[in-house]
Design an enzyme around this catalytic site. Sequence first.
Site, mmCIF file in Angstrom:
data_model
loop_
_atom_site.group_PDB
_atom_site.id
_atom_site.type_symbol
_atom_site.label_atom_id
_atom_site.label_comp_id
_atom_site.label_asym_id
_atom_site.label_seq_id
_atom_site.Cartn_x
_atom_site.Cartn_y
_atom_site.Cartn_z
ATOM 1 C CG HIS A 135 -1.676 1.288 1.397
ATOM 2 N ND1 HIS A 135 -2.668 1.693 0.521
ATOM 3 C CD2 HIS A 135 -1.580 2.273 2.335
ATOM 4 C CE1 HIS A 135 -3.157 2.858 0.918
ATOM 5 N NE2 HIS A 135 -2.507 3.228 2.021
ATOM 6 C CD GLN A 143 -5.177 11.163 3.814
ATOM 7 O OE1 GLN A 143 -6.132 10.502 3.418
ATOM 8 N NE2 GLN A 143 -4.080 10.607 4.292
ATOM 9 C CE1 TYR A 148 1.141 13.781 2.521
ATOM 10 C CE2 TYR A 148 -0.361 14.982 1.078
ATOM 11 C CZ TYR A 148 0.803 14.252 1.264
ATOM 12 O OH TYR A 148 1.616 13.990 0.190
ATOM 13 C CB THR A 179 -4.577 0.746 3.439
ATOM 14 O OG1 THR A 179 -5.285 1.932 3.803
ATOM 15 C CG2 THR A 179 -5.285 0.077 2.282
#
Length: 424
Positions: free
Chosen positions: A142, A249, A253, A358
């Site tokens: 991921h 996000q 972020y 994830t």
Amino acid sequence: MSAHTFKANNPALKSFVEVSKDSDFPIQNLPFGIFSTDNAQDARVGVRIGDFVLDLAELSELNLFDNLDFDHSVFYENVLNPFIELGQQNWRATREKISELLQAGSDLERHKDKVLFSIEQVTMHMPVKVGDYTDFYSSIEHATNVGKMFRPNGDALLPNWRHIPVGYHGRASSIVISGTDIHRPKGQILPKDATEPIFSPCRLLDFELEMAFIVGKSTALGNSVSISEAENHIFGMVVFNDWSARDIQKWEYVPLGPFLGKSFASSISPWIVTLDALEPFRVASPEQDPEVLDYLKYEEKHNFDINLEVDLMPEGGEATTISKSNFKYMYWNMAQQLTHHTVNGCNINVGDMCASGTISGKDETAYGSMLELSWAGKNTINLKDGGERKFIQDNDTIVMRGFCQNDSVRIGFGEVSGKVLPAK
């Protein structure tokens, strides 16, 4: 502790409760949860067996727990925290006793109408009061995929990723039980080719396929948990959907990480499966290269072979399985996560929840988010009813499942589901 040590894990055990072969909840599982039958004030501790919930408060009323040497009032509580605080020895003794009581030929069978409730009759509640929540970023597949998308001309993994289990502290108040509807979040986003942000409902709503563990033993501020002791501080696990607003996000972020893009909701499955029940499904972790620092080195197997699936179901439509992954792919295991979490002296408390990040597998059928499945919107995800998706639309329902299976037994988590409603 080896698998054969736990009598309750014996694959030959049979219950007087009829359990179908494909059930997640045979007598070898016995996960803990909080349920009610009449109203929320009635919420208490239960254990899942097949399509039934076993009422532990009622077992106590029948004096069937008399050999368990602790205050049985914990079974009347509306969260599991007081039971978990009793410690690992008492969790294990309780699970073993329940296993004995549920076996074919047990004295409990004559009380079954008093102690067993059909799953259709009950309402499930948050199993623990979550004090603190930490989200890790522990799947190398991921992290590599996201790095390729966000840094196409740079290194997919940042220099620290292979050295530490990266994580951040999230918002505990918005963790909700399976079946809770989620409203599409709003926030600031930066439209493509724009230079100034706008305020808008999220346009790129996503799920994240994760597992989470529940802390089972507190520590004092300043103390650390060693890698060899880490699993003694873990009560069990749930399937975890960490909903994600990708456009919110992306704008927020840098430099401090996720905020509004993640804090609006995370959904969990209602049954906590103990590590003891998962014992037969331990597997080796992926090889870590470069070698990790000494405090993160381990000898035993700390990964688990847990099959994971994600369905997307449009309103009134048919469910399509859009991802199949496995928890065994995790580069950083739970023992390493908890050890790193506490190495600076950060104290942990019973009921704290730590999510894996994830969980993506080796190929595109095993990607654990729509960000990856659609490759940031470049590809479409085809649904059974002829529809297409790149991200989650209003009134879509996301369902996640997790289960372990070998030749003799299936141990599952049930499912976590959530429907996305339009922004308020």
